[in-house]
Design an enzyme around this catalytic site. Structure first.
Site, PDB file in Angstrom:
ATOM      1  N   TYR A 134      24.867  48.176  95.397  1.00 34.38           N
ATOM      2  CA  TYR A 134      24.575  48.905  96.633  1.00 34.38           C
ATOM      3  C   TYR A 134      23.188  49.513  96.515  1.00 34.38           C
ATOM      4  O   TYR A 134      22.968  50.428  95.722  1.00 34.38           O
ATOM      5  CB  TYR A 134      25.643  49.979  96.859  1.00 34.38           C
ATOM      6  CG  TYR A 134      25.472  50.836  98.093  1.00 34.38           C
ATOM      7  CD1 TYR A 134      24.676  50.450  99.169  1.00 34.38           C
ATOM      8  CD2 TYR A 134      26.128  52.063  98.184  1.00 34.38           C
ATOM      9  CE1 TYR A 134      24.535  51.246 100.291  1.00 34.38           C
ATOM     10  CE2 TYR A 134      26.001  52.871  99.316  1.00 34.38           C
ATOM     11  CZ  TYR A 134      25.202  52.456 100.359  1.00 34.38           C
ATOM     12  OH  TYR A 134      25.071  53.253 101.479  1.00 34.38           O
ATOM     13  N   LYS A 163      25.256  45.139  98.806  1.00 41.05           N
ATOM     14  CA  LYS A 163      25.110  45.822 100.095  1.00 41.05           C
ATOM     15  C   LYS A 163      23.669  46.305 100.147  1.00 41.05           C
ATOM     16  O   LYS A 163      23.280  47.200  99.402  1.00 41.05           O
ATOM     17  CB  LYS A 163      26.096  46.987 100.195  1.00 41.05           C
ATOM     18  CG  LYS A 163      25.944  47.825 101.461  1.00 41.05           C
ATOM     19  CD  LYS A 163      26.880  49.035 101.448  1.00 41.05           C
ATOM     20  CE  LYS A 163      26.666  49.924 102.673  1.00 41.05           C
ATOM     21  NZ  LYS A 163      27.536  51.139 102.632  1.00 41.05           N
TER      22      LYS A 163
END
Length: 290
Positions: A134, A163
């Site tokens: 992320y 992400k």
């Protein structure tokens, strides 16, 4: 690991005393799974992870796994800026039965690219679970360079997705072009879902899917089926709510939006505060136009 097109970064419901409300969580999970959610991220940014204790996070992992009962993948937010603590929480999440973990780039201590590489490598080595990285430099300061993401994807078999919330389409394009086909890149910004799809992204880890999950699914399906004009129309329709959900610190707006939709999920924990009356009215007006 297939996380689907729309993974919801799920809020954490609280009762009127600020405790985690598992009954509300059960209702929320069922609502999300009926409204376009392909997988759930538990105890991430939108889940107010900075204000959750380790015990609360583990309880959330366990309860969500039980409640979901195999219907969709459950992704546990186990990342932090403390590598040893992240390893411990990742192991607890694996024991709880989650399907994958999400690891945010270490915040505050500003590691180098090599430091971030070694951080993620150390955590991934201690679990058999798939890992979604992320990258959210707007929150963490430290930004995972595309070269580091590419290196992690090449070197570590269970690093399977990222992400990406850097907003850097050039970097995201490079990641997609230079990682294996089974390494999935997800938008970490609802408003950039369609642009990231256009450069080869897989889907989105979404906040707006709490409110517009079915529409987001349709947008992605239209795009992948070649109906790009229809996808663009849905994007244009959803953009105002996507922007409205971040006019105040997340997740105060999305929690309010759910309440406006008749789903009581409680308020936010300090240092976040509820929306002002003006913010609430603006959000209500935007939602009514959906």
């Amino acid at each position: 690991m297939n996380f689907g097109n729309v993974s919801t970064a799920m809020i954490t419901p609280f009762d009127n005393k600020g405790n985690v409300d598992f009954q509300k969580l059960s209702t929320l999970i069922d609502y999300l799974l009926k409204n376009g959610t392909d997988s759930l991220v538990v105890a991430g940014t939108t889940g107010e992870s900075p204000t959750l204790s380790t015990e609360e996070k583990i309880a959330l992992f366990e309860y969500t796994v039980k409640e979901v009962n195999g219907r969709v993948p459950v992704i546990a937010g186990t990342g932090s800026n403390n590598t040893k603590d992240s390893i411990k929480l990742t192991k607890k999440a694996e024991e709880a039965g989650v399907d994958a973990v999400m690891l945010v780039t270490p915040y505050y201590n500003k590691p180098s690219q090599e430091g971030m590489y070694q951080h993620f490598k150390a955590i991934a080595a201690e679990t058999s679970l798939p890992v979604m990285l992320y990258n959210v430099p707007g929150r963490t300061v430290a930004s995972l360079a595309p070269e580091t993401t590419i290196r992690l994807a090449a070197d570590i078999p269970n690093v399977v997705a990222i992400k990406e919330a850097s907003g850097d389409l050039e970097a995201i394009t490079k990641i997609i072009a230079e990682t294996p086909e089974d390494f999935y890149v997800y938008s970490g910004d609802d408003a950039l879902t369609l642009p990231i799809l256009s450069v080869g992204g897989r889907g989105v880890v979404s906040v707006a899917s709490h409110i517009a999950g079915t529409d987001m699914q349709q947008m992605i399906k239209n795009y992948t089926n070649g109906q790009t004009a229809n996808a663009a129309l849905i994007h244009q329709k959803l953009l105002p709510i996507m922007k409205e959900l971040f006019k105040a610190p997340n997740p105060a707006p999305v929690k309010t939006a759910l309440q406006l939709r008749g789903l009581d999920v409680g308020s936010v924990r300090l240092p976040l505060v509820p929306l002002t009356e003006d913010e609430r009215l603006s959000l209500s007006s935007t939602i009514s136009e959906l």
